[in-house]
Write a protein that holds these residues in place. Structure first.
Motif, short mmCIF file in Angstrom:
data_model
loop_
_atom_site.label_atom_id
_atom_site.label_comp_id
_atom_site.label_asym_id
_atom_site.label_seq_id
_atom_site.Cartn_x
_atom_site.Cartn_y
_atom_site.Cartn_z
N LYS A 177 0.85 -1.18 0.00
CA LYS A 177 0.00 0.00 0.00
C LYS A 177 0.89 1.23 0.00
O LYS A 177 1.87 1.30 0.75
CB LYS A 177 -0.92 0.02 1.23
CG LYS A 177 -1.93 -1.10 1.28
CD LYS A 177 -2.82 -0.97 2.52
CE LYS A 177 -3.86 -2.07 2.59
NZ LYS A 177 -4.73 -1.94 3.79
N LEU A 178 0.53 2.22 -0.81
CA LEU A 178 1.25 3.48 -0.86
C LEU A 178 0.40 4.57 -0.24
O LEU A 178 -0.75 4.80 -0.64
CB LEU A 178 1.58 3.86 -2.30
CG LEU A 178 2.13 5.28 -2.48
CD1 LEU A 178 3.51 5.42 -1.85
CD2 LEU A 178 2.16 5.67 -3.95
N TYR A 179 0.98 5.28 0.74
CA TYR A 179 0.35 6.44 1.35
C TYR A 179 1.17 7.67 0.99
O TYR A 179 2.40 7.64 1.06
CB TYR A 179 0.31 6.29 2.87
CG TYR A 179 -0.53 5.14 3.36
CD1 TYR A 179 -1.82 5.34 3.84
CD2 TYR A 179 -0.03 3.84 3.37
CE1 TYR A 179 -2.60 4.28 4.31
CE2 TYR A 179 -0.79 2.77 3.83
CZ TYR A 179 -2.07 3.00 4.30
OH TYR A 179 -2.82 1.95 4.75
N LEU A 180 0.51 8.75 0.62
CA LEU A 180 1.19 9.97 0.24
C LEU A 180 0.85 11.10 1.20
O LEU A 180 -0.31 11.27 1.59
CB LEU A 180 0.79 10.38 -1.18
CG LEU A 180 1.27 9.46 -2.31
CD1 LEU A 180 0.70 9.93 -3.65
CD2 LEU A 180 2.79 9.39 -2.37
N ASN A 181 1.89 11.84 1.59
CA ASN A 181 1.73 13.05 2.40
C ASN A 181 0.91 12.81 3.66
O ASN A 181 0.04 13.61 4.01
CB ASN A 181 1.13 14.17 1.55
CG ASN A 181 2.08 14.62 0.45
OD1 ASN A 181 3.29 14.59 0.63
ND2 ASN A 181 1.53 15.03 -0.69
N ASN A 182 1.19 11.68 4.32
CA ASN A 182 0.61 11.35 5.63
C ASN A 182 -0.91 11.21 5.60
O ASN A 182 -1.58 11.35 6.64
CB ASN A 182 1.01 12.41 6.67
CG ASN A 182 2.51 12.51 6.84
OD1 ASN A 182 3.19 11.50 6.99
ND2 ASN A 182 3.04 13.73 6.82
N GLN A 183 -1.46 10.91 4.45
CA GLN A 183 -2.90 10.67 4.37
C GLN A 183 -3.26 9.35 5.05
O GLN A 183 -2.48 8.41 5.08
CB GLN A 183 -3.35 10.66 2.91
CG GLN A 183 -3.24 12.01 2.23
CD GLN A 183 -3.76 11.98 0.80
OE1 GLN A 183 -4.00 10.93 0.24
NE2 GLN A 183 -3.94 13.17 0.23
N LYS A 184 -4.47 9.28 5.59
CA LYS A 184 -4.91 8.10 6.32
C LYS A 184 -5.23 6.94 5.38
O LYS A 184 -5.11 5.76 5.77
CB LYS A 184 -6.13 8.43 7.18
CG LYS A 184 -5.83 9.39 8.32
CD LYS A 184 -7.06 9.62 9.17
CE LYS A 184 -6.75 10.56 10.34
NZ LYS A 184 -7.94 10.80 11.19
N GLU A 185 -5.67 7.25 4.18
CA GLU A 185 -6.05 6.20 3.23
C GLU A 185 -4.97 6.05 2.16
O GLU A 185 -4.37 7.04 1.72
CB GLU A 185 -7.39 6.53 2.58
CG GLU A 185 -8.58 6.46 3.53
CD GLU A 185 -8.81 5.05 4.05
OE1 GLU A 185 -8.62 4.09 3.28
OE2 GLU A 185 -9.17 4.92 5.24
N PRO A 186 -4.73 4.83 1.70
CA PRO A 186 -3.71 4.62 0.66
C PRO A 186 -4.14 5.18 -0.68
O PRO A 186 -5.32 5.16 -1.04
CB PRO A 186 -3.57 3.09 0.61
CG PRO A 186 -4.87 2.56 1.12
CD PRO A 186 -5.34 3.56 2.15
N SER A 187 -3.16 5.68 -1.42
CA SER A 187 -3.40 6.16 -2.77
C SER A 187 -3.32 5.05 -3.80
O SER A 187 -3.82 5.19 -4.92
CB SER A 187 -2.39 7.26 -3.11
OG SER A 187 -2.54 8.37 -2.25
N LEU A 188 -2.67 3.96 -3.45
CA LEU A 188 -2.57 2.79 -4.33
C LEU A 188 -2.49 1.55 -3.48
O LEU A 188 -1.78 1.52 -2.47
CB LEU A 188 -1.33 2.88 -5.22
CG LEU A 188 -1.12 1.70 -6.18
CD1 LEU A 188 -2.16 1.72 -7.31
CD2 LEU A 188 0.30 1.71 -6.77
N ILE A 189 -3.23 0.51 -3.88
CA ILE A 189 -3.16 -0.81 -3.23
C ILE A 189 -2.83 -1.85 -4.28
O ILE A 189 -3.52 -1.96 -5.31
CB ILE A 189 -4.50 -1.17 -2.56
CG1 ILE A 189 -4.88 -0.13 -1.50
CG2 ILE A 189 -4.41 -2.56 -1.92
CD1 ILE A 189 -6.25 -0.36 -0.90
#
Length: 222
Positions: A177-189
């Motif tokens: 899982k990729l998370y960007l800029n400390n977001q709670k939800e992943p940007s890519l799974i």
């Protein structure tokens, strides 16, 4: 997970706040693979600068700085990345930058997630949809994945060139899982990492054609 935070390597602190002496130690802990590298300061951050060798003409190749003495299978990788286009970048360059992981000893197999910051705020929605990319070397490069599994291994993110972007990749078994800029939800799974659950190996700071990339604030958590 947080209890077992591993600093990048002995010569590089997690925030890459290096003195002149430790910069030399950091270089000794980094292995360029088909790239040039240097340790520099960018906008107040100590960072590893990485540029792909011009002799490598194809995409999604082992073009990264490999972290010596690091073996990774499951856990999390965090890094701040910053990319800009080189003066000689081709028209299709997008500021490709990211992280390779589970790299085997001879760099002939690895997984990778990278971003295309130039796509994040493009006026073309199709380009926006290609802001994030997963691939597995050597058999599953982006061209094959895009053709055989459209939209499955790419995604959109609000990102841009010439800005620090925090990447966090969490890997467990066959999932990343990729998370960007400390977001709670992943940007890519990615639920089916192509090298399988038993793959393990090194970590690399990845760039591709036309990119001048910088990496800072690196953490590895097992």
């Amino acid at each position: 997970m947080k209890k077992n935070i591993l600093a990048l390597v002995a010569g590089i602190a997690c925030n890459l706040s290096l003195s002149a002496q430790t910069i030399q130690l950091a270089n000794n802990k980094l292995e360029p693979v088909k790239v040039s590298m240097s340790v520099e300061t960018l906008k107040g951050k100590r960072a590893v600068k990485v540029i792909k060798d011009s002799t490598v003409e194809t995409f999604d190749e082992p073009t990264f700085v490999k972290l010596k003495g690091v073996e990774f299978q499951d856990g999390a990788i965090e890094v701040n990345v910053y990319s800009t286009l080189r003066k000689d970048a081709p028209e299709f360059a997008r500021g490709f930058i990211g992280v390779a992981f589970r790299i085997n000893d001879d760099n002939s197999k690895f997984e990778c997630i990278y971003i295309r910051p130039a796509n994040g705020r493009a006026g073309d929605q199709v380009r926006r949809n290609h802001s994030i990319q997963y691939f597995a070397y050597p058999d599953y490069k982006f061209q094959r994945l895009r053709k055989e599994f459209p939209e499955q291994y790419e995604s959109y993110a609000d990102i841009g060139l010439k800005e620090w972007i925090r990447m966090k990749i969490i890997v467990k078994g066959s999932q990343a899982k990729l998370y960007l800029n400390n977001q709670k939800e992943p940007s890519l799974i990615v639920n089916d990492l192509k090298l399988g659950t038993d793959a393990k190996g090194g970590i690399g700071l990845f760039v591709d054609v036309g990119t001048e990339g910088y990496f800072s604030d690196i953490k590895i958590m097992k």
